[in-house]
Design an enzyme around this catalytic site. Structure first.
Site, PDB file in Angstrom:
ATOM      1  N   GLY A 157       0.819  -1.213   0.000  1.00 31.26           N
ATOM      2  CA  GLY A 157       0.000   0.000   0.000  1.00 31.26           C
ATOM      3  C   GLY A 157       0.852   1.263   0.000  1.00 31.26           C
ATOM      4  O   GLY A 157       1.947   1.291   0.564  1.00 31.26           O
TER       5      GLY A 157
ATOM      6  N   ARG B  54       1.196  -5.568  -5.130  1.00 27.00           N
ATOM      7  CA  ARG B  54       1.222  -6.507  -3.999  1.00 27.00           C
ATOM      8  C   ARG B  54       1.629  -7.926  -4.394  1.00 27.00           C
ATOM      9  O   ARG B  54       1.382  -8.866  -3.645  1.00 27.00           O
ATOM     10  CB  ARG B  54      -0.158  -6.558  -3.353  1.00 27.00           C
ATOM     11  CG  ARG B  54      -0.544  -5.316  -2.577  1.00 27.00           C
ATOM     12  CD  ARG B  54      -1.683  -5.605  -1.620  1.00 27.00           C
ATOM     13  NE  ARG B  54      -2.148  -4.400  -0.975  1.00 27.00           N
ATOM     14  CZ  ARG B  54      -1.594  -3.876   0.118  1.00 27.00           C
ATOM     15  NH1 ARG B  54      -0.556  -4.478   0.681  1.00 27.00           N
ATOM     16  NH2 ARG B  54      -2.063  -2.776   0.646  1.00 27.00           N
TER      17      ARG B  54
ATOM     18  N   ASP C 298       4.752  -7.786   5.145  1.00 26.66           N
ATOM     19  CA  ASP C 298       4.728  -8.858   4.141  1.00 26.66           C
ATOM     20  C   ASP C 298       5.810  -8.647   3.078  1.00 26.66           C
ATOM     21  O   ASP C 298       6.505  -9.592   2.693  1.00 26.66           O
ATOM     22  CB  ASP C 298       3.355  -8.905   3.451  1.00 26.66           C
ATOM     23  CG  ASP C 298       2.275  -9.460   4.382  1.00 26.66           C
ATOM     24  OD1 ASP C 298       2.613 -10.294   5.248  1.00 26.66           O
ATOM     25  OD2 ASP C 298       1.118  -9.050   4.252  1.00 26.66           O
TER      26      ASP C 298
ATOM     27  N   LYS D   8       7.944   0.626   5.582  1.00 23.73           N
ATOM     28  CA  LYS D   8       6.852   1.489   5.102  1.00 23.73           C
ATOM     29  C   LYS D   8       5.522   0.911   5.507  1.00 23.73           C
ATOM     30  O   LYS D   8       5.311  -0.291   5.363  1.00 23.73           O
ATOM     31  CB  LYS D   8       6.925   1.544   3.575  1.00 23.73           C
ATOM     32  CG  LYS D   8       5.764   2.135   2.890  1.00 23.73           C
ATOM     33  CD  LYS D   8       5.075   1.196   1.895  1.00 23.73           C
ATOM     34  CE  LYS D   8       4.376   0.032   2.521  1.00 23.73           C
ATOM     35  NZ  LYS D   8       3.532  -0.751   1.620  1.00 23.73           N
ATOM     36  N   THR D   9       4.637   1.635   6.061  1.00 24.00           N
ATOM     37  CA  THR D   9       3.210   1.331   6.110  1.00 24.00           C
ATOM     38  C   THR D   9       2.519   2.398   6.951  1.00 24.00           C
ATOM     39  O   THR D   9       2.998   2.737   8.043  1.00 24.00           O
ATOM     40  CB  THR D   9       2.850  -0.071   6.660  1.00 24.00           C
ATOM     41  OG1 THR D   9       1.428  -0.167   6.732  1.00 24.00           O
ATOM     42  CG2 THR D   9       3.434  -0.399   8.024  1.00 24.00           C
ATOM     43  N   ILE D  10       1.402   2.907   6.417  1.00 19.38           N
ATOM     44  CA  ILE D  10       0.651   3.891   7.203  1.00 19.38           C
ATOM     45  C   ILE D  10       0.100   3.234   8.461  1.00 19.38           C
ATOM     46  O   ILE D  10      -0.192   3.905   9.433  1.00 19.38           O
ATOM     47  CB  ILE D  10      -0.516   4.507   6.402  1.00 19.38           C
ATOM     48  CG1 ILE D  10      -1.519   3.436   5.961  1.00 19.38           C
ATOM     49  CG2 ILE D  10      -0.020   5.317   5.225  1.00 19.38           C
ATOM     50  CD1 ILE D  10      -2.887   4.006   5.609  1.00 19.38           C
ATOM     51  N   ASP D  11      -0.039   1.888   8.436  1.00 21.80           N
ATOM     52  CA  ASP D  11      -0.675   1.190   9.562  1.00 21.80           C
ATOM     53  C   ASP D  11       0.130   1.298  10.854  1.00 21.80           C
ATOM     54  O   ASP D  11      -0.400   1.074  11.938  1.00 21.80           O
ATOM     55  CB  ASP D  11      -0.867  -0.294   9.224  1.00 21.80           C
ATOM     56  CG  ASP D  11      -1.833  -0.506   8.066  1.00 21.80           C
ATOM     57  OD1 ASP D  11      -2.335   0.496   7.526  1.00 21.80           O
ATOM     58  OD2 ASP D  11      -2.074  -1.665   7.707  1.00 21.80           O
TER      59      ASP D  11
ATOM     60  N   MET E 229      -8.419   3.347   8.377  1.00 19.07           N
ATOM     61  CA  MET E 229      -7.551   2.284   7.873  1.00 19.07           C
ATOM     62  C   MET E 229      -6.606   1.753   8.947  1.00 19.07           C
ATOM     63  O   MET E 229      -6.412   2.384   9.977  1.00 19.07           O
ATOM     64  CB  MET E 229      -6.745   2.787   6.687  1.00 19.07           C
ATOM     65  CG  MET E 229      -7.021   2.008   5.447  1.00 19.07           C
ATOM     66  SD  MET E 229      -5.996   2.514   4.082  1.00 19.07           S
ATOM     67  CE  MET E 229      -6.937   1.794   2.753  1.00 19.07           C
TER      68      MET E 229
ATOM     69  N   ARG F 249      -4.982  -2.210   8.585  1.00 18.88           N
ATOM     70  CA  ARG F 249      -5.495  -3.545   8.323  1.00 18.88           C
ATOM     71  C   ARG F 249      -5.628  -4.401   9.581  1.00 18.88           C
ATOM     72  O   ARG F 249      -6.675  -4.964   9.838  1.00 18.88           O
ATOM     73  CB  ARG F 249      -4.602  -4.261   7.321  1.00 18.88           C
ATOM     74  CG  ARG F 249      -5.220  -5.497   6.734  1.00 18.88           C
ATOM     75  CD  ARG F 249      -4.222  -6.512   6.264  1.00 18.88           C
ATOM     76  NE  ARG F 249      -2.997  -5.933   5.780  1.00 18.88           N
ATOM     77  CZ  ARG F 249      -2.751  -5.605   4.521  1.00 18.88           C
ATOM     78  NH1 ARG F 249      -3.675  -5.786   3.605  1.00 18.88           N
ATOM     79  NH2 ARG F 249      -1.592  -5.113   4.180  1.00 18.88           N
TER      80      ARG F 249
HETATM   81  P1  FBP Z   1       0.622  -1.984   3.602  1.00 15.77           P
HETATM   82  O1  FBP Z   1       0.571  -2.868   4.803  1.00 15.77           O
HETATM   83  O2  FBP Z   1       1.071  -2.643   2.377  1.00 15.77           O
HETATM   84  O3  FBP Z   1       1.384  -0.733   3.889  1.00 15.77           O
HETATM   85  O4  FBP Z   1      -0.874  -1.487   3.282  1.00 15.77           O
HETATM   86  C1  FBP Z   1      -1.689  -1.032   4.293  1.00 15.77           C
HETATM   87  C2  FBP Z   1      -3.060  -0.656   3.830  1.00 15.77           C
HETATM   88  O5  FBP Z   1      -3.135   0.703   3.529  1.00 15.77           O
HETATM   89  C3  FBP Z   1      -4.091  -1.056   4.886  1.00 15.77           C
HETATM   90  O6  FBP Z   1      -4.281  -0.044   5.819  1.00 15.77           O
HETATM   91  C4  FBP Z   1      -5.301  -1.379   4.058  1.00 15.77           C
HETATM   92  O7  FBP Z   1      -6.136  -2.320   4.687  1.00 15.77           O
HETATM   93  C5  FBP Z   1      -4.712  -1.970   2.818  1.00 15.77           C
HETATM   94  O8  FBP Z   1      -3.447  -1.369   2.657  1.00 15.77           O
HETATM   95  C6  FBP Z   1      -5.546  -1.732   1.586  1.00 15.77           C
HETATM   96  O9  FBP Z   1      -5.004  -2.444   0.531  1.00 15.77           O
HETATM   97  P2  FBP Z   1      -5.199  -2.101  -0.994  1.00 15.77           P
HETATM   98  O10 FBP Z   1      -4.341  -0.927  -1.295  1.00 15.77           O
HETATM   99  O11 FBP Z   1      -4.702  -3.319  -1.690  1.00 15.77           O
HETATM  100  O12 FBP Z   1      -6.634  -1.830  -1.202  1.00 15.77           O
END
Ligand code: FBP
Length: 553
Positions: A84, A148, A179, A205-208, A253, A255
């Site tokens: 993401g 992904r 991942d 990296k991840t906004i989460d 958001m 995940r």
């Molecule tokens: P990453 O873990 O790859 O950084 O992605 C996080 C995220 O933004 C989650 O918050 C969200 O559930 C998911 O990606 C959404 O995925 P997609 O971009 O495939 O719709």
């Protein structure tokens, strides 16, 4: 067509991130010092057998000093953005580019297009100075895009090897979350096992915000994304107070972990915020969660407040014990029934195949949910086996269930208010925002540091920059072995090595701080309005980091 830039973009492109003092003289002025060998978080013997070549690497710390090896010979480095989007990705590329060129102007950086599939399909672009300059300090991943694709089959590993060999690459940098960095670890191991001198380095990296540990204080993007969400949630709080007629249910958001919701709750002080990790620890059922919200609505109605704001983490659904069991049953069933499911087209047929393969209680639970939620729960998993929680409208499910519960309370004479609810999902809005000063600077340092790790031939490491609550000059760069962050988890019905997600710690300072304030927030209107990210102005507003980082340090 010429690219039109906004006035803000034009001014913002001039921002110069400060480098940590240790990196200031460039890669040739940095010496790596290696610490003690590391261990994985758990499952040591399984992980040792999966990663015989890269398990147990020592921590790497950088200090100033003349590095006689780096820069002597030119190198070629490939970079991929994976998973993401997160604000600041372009500055990682800029940091990598500047460090490589500073070490040796003949060094070359190529960017694989569209995420890991770009590696498999040998699709890339030359990252030249004009291209990199155009994207400095901008949000998004559009310079080379993301994807992904998981590199997992022997054919895919071989394709990756061929691409790297064809392009005579000495190093690969993978910018990704848990991942994607697990993939980076597997590639590092594979290249070593194949006798290739290709270094693989990850960037967190991840906004989460769930890729963190002792050595990784924050993943990039969390700072900007939570600032964007806090701005809009703050605006909603103010709207609520102005109109005094709606309950707003906002799903955010994140995940798996609830870091985003917790950070936004600390910043905006809504009436209620559910934290998935607490729901799991207390084994709260869906009905109990709904009752908690309905009781808050009823209590506020007693004081004539038929309005309020509830924050819901998108991962909540996976933390509710019975839903967690259902999702895990569905994960296994969808994987096992894949060929049969592919042969039917209607939702009814799919549901009947799935329900008949689930245990009776899980099938009953699935059938009890609204059809839209059933369909969302049964959507394809992502390539890493994760349920796509961003597509599950938990906020709508909760509103419907709260309405039903309030009707019961009304019939019992325990509620006499009005309930009109509006739902929101804030996710994609925050992922490509222009990086805050913190993310712009942090990303640049992470990229620069990843280049230094690669130039020193280190492989199987995650770029680490610590001491983040201090001014950037005092940040501490280094490298953390990827296997030291791993455990074994069940994915797509199989045991797999993965980097462990960092969930919200219920005994950690951010949750404790929220716990202290939350009771009073239910009845009071103590909303805070953080406003938009500031890129110019006093440092007290431009350079502020997240509450999470401040409290954790
Ligand atoms: P990453 O873990 O790859 O950084 O992605 C996080 C995220 O933004 C989650 O918050 C969200 O559930 C998911 O990606 C959404 O995925 P997609 O971009 O495939 O719709």
């Amino acid at each position: 067509m010429p690219t039109i830039k906004s006035e803000l973009q034009i001014e913002r492109s001039k921002f110069k991130p400060t480098l940590p003092a240790v990196l200031r003289s460039g890669p040739t002025g940095v010496l790596p010092r290696m610490g003690k060998p590391t261990q994985s978080l758990s499952d040591q013997s399984s992980l040792q057998s999966i990663f015989p070549k890269t398990y147990g690497l020592p921590l790497a710390v950088f200090s100033k000093g003349r590095n006689a090896v780096v820069g002597k010979k030119s190198i070629r480095l490939g970079v991929v953005l994976s998973g993401g989007q997160a604000p600041g990705g372009h500055n990682v590329l800029a940091g990598l580019f500047d460090a490589l060129k500073k070490a040796n102007p003949k060094n070359k950086l190529i960017g694989f297009l569209g995420g890991p599939s770009g590696i498999l399909e040998n699709k890339w672009v030359d990252l030249t100075a004009p291209l990199v300059d155009r994207y400095r300090n901008t949000g998004g991943f559009d310079m080379i895009q993301s994807g992904r694709t998981k590199i997992e089959t022997p054919e895919q590993f071989n394709a990756a090897k061929q691409t790297l060999e064809t392009n005579r690459l000495d190093a690969l940098v993978v910018v990704g979350g848990d991942d994607s960095n697990t993939n980076a670890a597997l590639l590092a191991e594979y290249f070593k096992a194949q006798g290739l001198a290709i270094s693989v380095v990850g960037v967190p990296k991840t906004i989460d915000g769930d890729l963190k540990n002792e050595d990784i204080e924050a993943s990039f993007g969390f700072d900007t994304a939570t600032k964007i969400y806090s701005e809009v949630v703050g605006n909603i709080c103010r709207d609520v107070l102005s109109a005094q007629k709606y309950w707003h249910f906002v799903r955010l958001m994140g995940r798996s972990a609830s870091h985003i919701t917790l950070e936004v709750a600390l910043k905006t002080q809504p009436n209620l915020a559910l934290i998935g990790e607490e729901v799991l620890a207390k084994k709260m059922t869906l009905a109990q969660g709904v009752d908690q919200i309905a009781q808050a609505v009823a209590r506020r109605a007693e004081t004539k407040k038929n309005y309020g704001v509830v924050l819901i983490p998108e991962g909540l659904i996976e933390f509710i014990p019975e839903m967690k069991d259902l999702i895990s049953g569905l994960n296994d069933t969808l994987a096992a029934q894949e060929p049969r499911l592919a042969s039917v087209s209607s939702f009814e047929e799919k549901r009947s195949i799935v329900a008949s393969a689930l245990s009776a209680p899980l099938a009953a639970l699935l059938n009890s949910l609204p059809q839209s939620i059933q369909a969302q729960l049964m959507l394809d998993r992502d390539p890493h086996g994760n349920v796509q929680v961003s597509q599950i409208e938990t906020e709508k499910l909760l509103v419907e269930m709260v309405k039903t519960r309030l009707a019961v309370l009304k019939a019992e004479g325990k509620y006499a208010g009005k309930f009109a609810a509006i739902t929101h999902f804030f996710g994609y809005e925050g992922r490509c925002g222009a990086p805050s000063n913190f993310d712009a600077t942090y990303c640049y340092a992470l990229g620069y540091n990843a280049a230094v790790l690669s130039l020193n031939g280190l492989s199987g490491y995650l770029s680490s920059v610590k001491n983040l609550t201090q001014p950037a000059a005092q940040w501490v760069p280094g490298g953390v072995p990827l296997t030291s962050m791993m455990n074994v988890e069940r994915r797509k019905g199989k045991e797999k090595p993965v980097i462990q997600k960092a969930l919200v710690k219920l005994d950690g300072p951010p949750f404790r701080a929220f716990e202290k304030m939350r009771d009073s927030l239910v009845l009071e209107d103590a909303y805070v309005y953080p406003g938009p990210i500031q890129y110019f102005g006093p440092s007290s507003v431009t350079d502020i980091t997240t509450k999470t980082l401040q409290l954790e340090s």
